[in-house]
Design a protein around this motif. Sequence first.
Motif, PDB file in Angstrom:
ATOM      1  N   UNK A 187       0.789  -1.224   0.000  1.00  0.00           N
ATOM      2  CA  UNK A 187       0.000   0.000   0.000  1.00  0.00           C
ATOM      3  C   UNK A 187       0.822   1.276   0.000  1.00  0.00           C
ATOM      4  N   UNK A 188       2.165   1.153   0.007  1.00  0.00           N
ATOM      5  CA  UNK A 188       3.006   2.349  -0.014  1.00  0.00           C
ATOM      6  C   UNK A 188       3.501   2.630  -1.433  1.00  0.00           C
ATOM      7  N   UNK A 189       4.046   3.827  -1.606  1.00  0.00           N
ATOM      8  CA  UNK A 189       4.617   4.196  -2.899  1.00  0.00           C
ATOM      9  C   UNK A 189       6.136   4.204  -2.813  1.00  0.00           C
ATOM     10  N   UNK A 190       6.750   3.982  -3.966  1.00  0.00           N
ATOM     11  CA  UNK A 190       8.212   3.883  -4.011  1.00  0.00           C
ATOM     12  C   UNK A 190       8.739   4.706  -5.182  1.00  0.00           C
ATOM     13  N   UNK A 191       9.679   5.581  -4.910  1.00  0.00           N
ATOM     14  CA  UNK A 191      10.324   6.329  -5.984  1.00  0.00           C
ATOM     15  C   UNK A 191      11.225   5.372  -6.754  1.00  0.00           C
ATOM     16  N   UNK A 192      10.964   5.252  -8.063  1.00  0.00           N
ATOM     17  CA  UNK A 192      11.597   4.199  -8.863  1.00  0.00           C
ATOM     18  C   UNK A 192      12.387   4.822  -9.994  1.00  0.00           C
TER      19      UNK A 192
ATOM     20  N   UNK B  84      16.720  11.251  -3.115  1.00  0.00           N
ATOM     21  CA  UNK B  84      16.206  10.994  -1.760  1.00  0.00           C
ATOM     22  C   UNK B  84      15.230  12.102  -1.352  1.00  0.00           C
ATOM     23  N   UNK B  85      15.590  13.347  -1.620  1.00  0.00           N
ATOM     24  CA  UNK B  85      14.687  14.457  -1.298  1.00  0.00           C
ATOM     25  C   UNK B  85      13.352  14.288  -2.026  1.00  0.00           C
ATOM     26  N   UNK B  86      13.409  13.896  -3.297  1.00  0.00           N
ATOM     27  CA  UNK B  86      12.172  13.731  -4.072  1.00  0.00           C
ATOM     28  C   UNK B  86      11.307  12.625  -3.487  1.00  0.00           C
ATOM     29  N   UNK B  87      11.935  11.543  -3.048  1.00  0.00           N
ATOM     30  CA  UNK B  87      11.165  10.451  -2.437  1.00  0.00           C
ATOM     31  C   UNK B  87      10.460  10.932  -1.173  1.00  0.00           C
TER      32      UNK B  87
ATOM     33  N   UNK C 283      10.049   4.240   0.213  1.00  0.00           N
ATOM     34  CA  UNK C 283      11.245   3.529  -0.270  1.00  0.00           C
ATOM     35  C   UNK C 283      11.693   4.101  -1.600  1.00  0.00           C
ATOM     36  N   UNK C 284      12.895   3.673  -1.994  1.00  0.00           N
ATOM     37  CA  UNK C 284      13.423   3.938  -3.336  1.00  0.00           C
ATOM     38  C   UNK C 284      13.677   2.597  -3.996  1.00  0.00           C
ATOM     39  N   UNK C 285      13.249   2.491  -5.264  1.00  0.00           N
ATOM     40  CA  UNK C 285      13.449   1.238  -6.002  1.00  0.00           C
ATOM     41  C   UNK C 285      14.397   1.447  -7.163  1.00  0.00           C
TER      42      UNK C 285
ATOM     43  N   UNK D 225      15.177   0.560   0.813  1.00  0.00           N
ATOM     44  CA  UNK D 225      15.722   0.402  -0.543  1.00  0.00           C
ATOM     45  C   UNK D 225      15.331  -0.947  -1.122  1.00  0.00           C
ATOM     46  N   UNK D 226      14.896  -0.898  -2.387  1.00  0.00           N
ATOM     47  CA  UNK D 226      14.399  -2.100  -3.075  1.00  0.00           C
ATOM     48  C   UNK D 226      15.167  -2.280  -4.382  1.00  0.00           C
ATOM     49  N   UNK D 227      15.637  -3.484  -4.635  1.00  0.00           N
ATOM     50  CA  UNK D 227      16.313  -3.779  -5.893  1.00  0.00           C
ATOM     51  C   UNK D 227      15.483  -4.777  -6.697  1.00  0.00           C
ATOM     52  N   UNK D 228      15.191  -4.426  -7.948  1.00  0.00           N
ATOM     53  CA  UNK D 228      14.450  -5.318  -8.853  1.00  0.00           C
ATOM     54  C   UNK D 228      15.441  -5.742  -9.930  1.00  0.00           C
TER      55      UNK D 228
END
Length: 335
Positions: free
Chosen positions: A70-75, A114-117, A124-126, A153-156
């Motif tokens: 349910x959260x958003x992630x800057x990707x 990071x500031x934008x996220x 998180x940031x992806x 932090x998320x890595x795809x």
Amino acid sequence: MREALLWKAVSGQRVQCRLCSHFCIIDDGARGTCGVRENRGGSLFTLADRIAALHIDPVEKKPLFHFLPGTETLSFAAMGCNFSCSWCQNYSLSQPPRTGQSPEGQPAEPQDLVDAALRNGCASISYTYSEPTVFFEIMLDTAKRATQRGLYNIMVSNGFQSPQCLDELAPYINAANIDLKSFSEATYRDHCKARLAPVLDNLRHMMQLGWWVEITTLVIPALNDSDTELTDIASFIAKELGPDVPWHISRFHPDFTMHDRAPTPVTTLERAAAIGRAAGLHYVYTGNVPGHSGENTVCPSCGATAIARRGFTLLSDPPHDTCPECGAHIPGVFE
Ligand code: SF4
């Protein structure tokens, strides 16, 4: 262009890149297999220092279904990839550098990302869309700053890092979705120009590092959709990574150079899901079929729908780590 991390001089002006499991030996003036790491006068430089895609996505789009749902992630992504999968669905981002084109994009400072996220309420940031391994330097710098500021932090990824690369990322990455494309070395070799064994080793390594890991397999007709291969993939996840590791089985659509077959029948995905559950997996999800009940989290204890979804949208209240029906624990990171 900045000097790359994780390489060593080998002989004369030649260098070895030690970022991914190709371990390319690169002559002076040449680039590695990914096309974004270049030997200049005996030193290795990265060309993947520009942001070519930047979006705010639901974390469910990665896909991660058990990590901060349910959260958003800057990707974001820089261009490039160390694979060349014939079905790639992001080939305009991943493949041009492999044909000699210079990566395109805008310069971006890790601090600005990071500031934008934070400004946009992301949790998180992806590092995603192309292959984040090949933009390791931006990923590492951003992940360090994000961690300091309280972001996850998320890595795809395709999971083809070198062991040293994973160890460098270990303190900063919290979750990963890794493509397990096939259980056949021949498929990895012939269709991706890569190898399966390092991916399996890295998946074991990521679990040991304590990352939250989910797996995605794009099920492609007449390539990896046999009962035998699907059973091999599901059994590996269940036995070597654990039955609580979610498996996303996703629908193929013709793309890039693979146009010789139709999209995956939904019945094939349902067969794959049944194979996954029979192998012992507790959480199997169908992807790229919006509205299918296979997107829901079903409690393995009582069979109730613990988290309902449509596409990337949650249909229920922000979920907790317990089944609302029987109170059984749902594994993952929920807050
Ligand atoms: S990242 Fe991988 S493919 Fe690219 S140069 Fe390094 S070893 Fe080769």
